[in-house]
Write an enzyme that holds these catalytic residues in place. Structure first.
Site, PDB file in Angstrom:
ATOM      1  N   TYR A   1       0.829  -1.216   0.000  1.00  0.00           N
ATOM      2  CA  TYR A   1       0.000   0.000   0.000  1.00  0.00           C
ATOM      3  C   TYR A   1       0.851   1.248   0.000  1.00  0.00           C
ATOM      4  CZ  TYR A   1       0.796   0.963   5.004  1.00  0.00           C
ATOM      5  OH  TYR A   1       1.355   1.274   6.214  1.00  0.00           O
TER       6      TYR A   1
ATOM      7  N   ARG B   1      -7.114 -20.960  -1.025  1.00  0.00           N
ATOM      8  CA  ARG B   1      -6.096 -20.702  -0.011  1.00  0.00           C
ATOM      9  C   ARG B   1      -4.924 -21.672  -0.120  1.00  0.00           C
ATOM     10  NH1 ARG B   1      -4.288 -22.060   5.017  1.00  0.00           N
ATOM     11  NH2 ARG B   1      -3.444 -20.314   6.224  1.00  0.00           N
TER      12      ARG B   1
ATOM     13  N   LEU C   1      11.007   1.614   7.217  1.00  0.00           N
ATOM     14  CA  LEU C   1      10.374   2.028   5.976  1.00  0.00           C
ATOM     15  C   LEU C   1      11.102   3.275   5.473  1.00  0.00           C
ATOM     16  CD1 LEU C   1       7.793   1.331   4.231  1.00  0.00           C
ATOM     17  CD2 LEU C   1       6.975   3.523   5.102  1.00  0.00           C
TER      18      LEU C   1
ATOM     19  N   HIS D   1      -0.440 -21.111   0.428  1.00  0.00           N
ATOM     20  CA  HIS D   1       0.581 -20.081   0.672  1.00  0.00           C
ATOM     21  C   HIS D   1       1.334 -19.697  -0.597  1.00  0.00           C
ATOM     22  CE1 HIS D   1      -0.401 -21.278   4.708  1.00  0.00           C
ATOM     23  NE2 HIS D   1       0.396 -20.355   5.221  1.00  0.00           N
TER      24      HIS D   1
ATOM     25  N   GLU E   1      12.317   2.610  14.190  1.00  0.00           N
ATOM     26  CA  GLU E   1      11.333   3.635  13.822  1.00  0.00           C
ATOM     27  C   GLU E   1      10.122   3.523  14.731  1.00  0.00           C
ATOM     28  OE1 GLU E   1       9.835   2.928   9.817  1.00  0.00           O
ATOM     29  OE2 GLU E   1       9.671   0.785  10.192  1.00  0.00           O
TER      30      GLU E   1
ATOM     31  N   LYS F   1       6.441  -1.645   2.092  1.00  0.00           N
ATOM     32  CA  LYS F   1       5.205  -1.066   2.659  1.00  0.00           C
ATOM     33  C   LYS F   1       4.087  -2.077   2.443  1.00  0.00           C
ATOM     34  CE  LYS F   1       3.087   3.478   3.281  1.00  0.00           C
ATOM     35  NZ  LYS F   1       3.196   3.494   4.733  1.00  0.00           N
TER      36      LYS F   1
ATOM     37  N   ARG G   1       8.242   4.277  -4.576  1.00  0.00           N
ATOM     38  CA  ARG G   1       8.272   3.349  -3.436  1.00  0.00           C
ATOM     39  C   ARG G   1       7.218   2.256  -3.594  1.00  0.00           C
ATOM     40  NH1 ARG G   1       7.401   5.739   2.513  1.00  0.00           N
ATOM     41  NH2 ARG G   1       5.270   5.935   1.741  1.00  0.00           N
TER      42      ARG G   1
HETATM   43  N1  PDD Z   1       2.791   5.186   7.555  1.00  0.00           N
HETATM   44  N2  PDD Z   1       7.476   3.920   9.035  1.00  0.00           N
HETATM   45  C1  PDD Z   1       6.332   3.203   9.008  1.00  0.00           C
HETATM   46  C2  PDD Z   1       6.322   1.833   9.614  1.00  0.00           C
HETATM   47  C3  PDD Z   1       5.173   3.740   8.395  1.00  0.00           C
HETATM   48  O1  PDD Z   1       4.039   3.009   8.352  1.00  0.00           O
HETATM   49  C4  PDD Z   1       5.224   5.060   7.859  1.00  0.00           C
HETATM   50  C5  PDD Z   1       4.036   5.680   7.187  1.00  0.00           C
HETATM   51  C6  PDD Z   1       6.434   5.777   7.936  1.00  0.00           C
HETATM   52  C7  PDD Z   1       6.579   7.156   7.349  1.00  0.00           C
HETATM   53  O2  PDD Z   1       6.572   7.134   5.939  1.00  0.00           O
HETATM   54  P1  PDD Z   1       6.063   8.391   5.073  1.00  0.00           P
HETATM   55  O3  PDD Z   1       6.846   9.573   5.540  1.00  0.00           O
HETATM   56  O4  PDD Z   1       6.368   8.022   3.697  1.00  0.00           O
HETATM   57  O5  PDD Z   1       4.578   8.553   5.382  1.00  0.00           O
HETATM   58  C8  PDD Z   1       7.540   5.159   8.510  1.00  0.00           C
HETATM   59  C9  PDD Z   1       1.603   5.620   6.847  1.00  0.00           C
HETATM   60  C10 PDD Z   1       1.326   7.082   6.946  1.00  0.00           C
HETATM   61  C11 PDD Z   1       0.434   4.737   7.274  1.00  0.00           C
HETATM   62  O6  PDD Z   1       0.663   3.539   7.380  1.00  0.00           O
HETATM   63  O7  PDD Z   1      -0.681   5.239   7.447  1.00  0.00           O
END
Ligand code: PDD
Length: 286
Positions: free
Chosen positions: A33, A100, A203, A102, A179, A147, A52
């Protein structure tokens, strides 16, 4: 009027959007996503978000179902159909519907979903007073650079923060800062901004890049290198960054005051630069 979303080639009211229960997104969390902020009806850093998104697809061996111009048209269409000037665009692609198993299905068609919500940026109170955080061991997998919609660990970790009334969790792996559950984390020590490198443990945030660019372009010293837990716990400032949080100062970690307990001077500078940068983009849109 109901919110209009996009599902597999069609725009429809949110309540009509349905996905079969055998969708691998539902069964396995097998999808990726993006979240793209929109200011004054203009998507922020769209090429970077799409790059990304494509990398996430490649990393999970999922075909990139639309071209970048097609994603761009879709995003603009959602922006037009939505009322608000500032929005948050959500894009999701899963490996599609299949029995289903894997292993990847041979001929499943990816499920493509997109929606827009009003962008809720931090309150004035949060910007002026900062937010509280708690720490946690980062027990997520070894590909946090993807992501992915498989966000169970992130949800569990965020709930640890929510349970204690905190805004975010600050995570450490093997004694080093990674993070937050949905944000990147910066620290400031002796006037120098410190950020963990973009590797498999975090991320690669789009906001993270903007913050480092603004710092570099404005002569604020910064270092991208592993940051130890001890350095975070004794930092002068801690910030969290994301597309929806923008840049927020952290004023407590595990109930202990960070620095003076108020958003620090380097935060105030970077926050001002970030807001100016957004305004420049809005002017270009006008
Ligand atoms: N999340 N790290 C993680 C684990 C994240 O899920 C996100 C963003 C970030 C920051 O990335 P960016 O600056 O590109 O938004 C770092 C989004 C906003 C979400 O899952 O809603």
């Amino acid at each position: 009027m109901s919110e209009i979303v996009y599902l597999n080639g069609e725009f429809m009211p949110l309540e009509n959007a349905r996905v079969p229960v055998l969708d691998r997104g539902f069964i396995f969390g097998d999808g990726v996503y993006e979240v793209i902020p929109v200011y004054s009806r203009r998507p922020f850093r769209m090429p970077e978000h799409l790059a990304r998104f494509r990398r996430s697809h490649d990393a999970i061996r999922l075909d990139y179902p639309l071209s970048d111009p097609e994603w761009t048209r879709l995003v603009h269409e959602l922006i037009q159909r939505h009322g608000a000037d500032d929005q948050s665009i959500y894009l999701q692609v899963t490996r599609g519907v299949a029995k289903r198993d894997h292993a990847f299905p041979k001929d499943a068609v990816p499920t493509v979903f997109a929606m827009s919500s009003p962008l809720s940026t931090p309150t004035r109170e949060a910007i002026e007073n900062g937010v509280s955080t708690v720490s946690a061991v980062d027990y997520r997998w070894q590909r946090c650079d993807i992501k992915s919609t498989s966000l169970l660990a992130n949800c569990l970790l965020r709930q640890v923060a929510a349970d204690s009334g905190a805004t975010e969790v600050v995570m450490f792996r093997d004694g080093f800062l990674t993070e937050g559950s949905s944000s990147n984390v910066f620290t400031v020590r002796n006037g120098t901004i410190l950020a963990p490198p973009k590797d498999h443990r975090v991320l690669p945030g789009i906001t993270y890049d903007v913050v480092l660019e603004l710092a570099n372009n404005n002569g604020l010293p910064c270092e991208v290198r592993p940051v130890s837990e001890q350095e975070v716990r004794s930092a002068d400032e801690i910030w969290v960054t994301s597309s929806t949080k923008e840049v927020l100062a952290v004023t407590t970690l595990d109930g202990k005051v960070v620095g003076t307990g108020r958003p620090g001077p380097v935060f105030r500078r970077i926050h001002q630069l970030y807001q100016e940068f957004k305004r420049t983009i809005m002017r270009q849109a006008a």
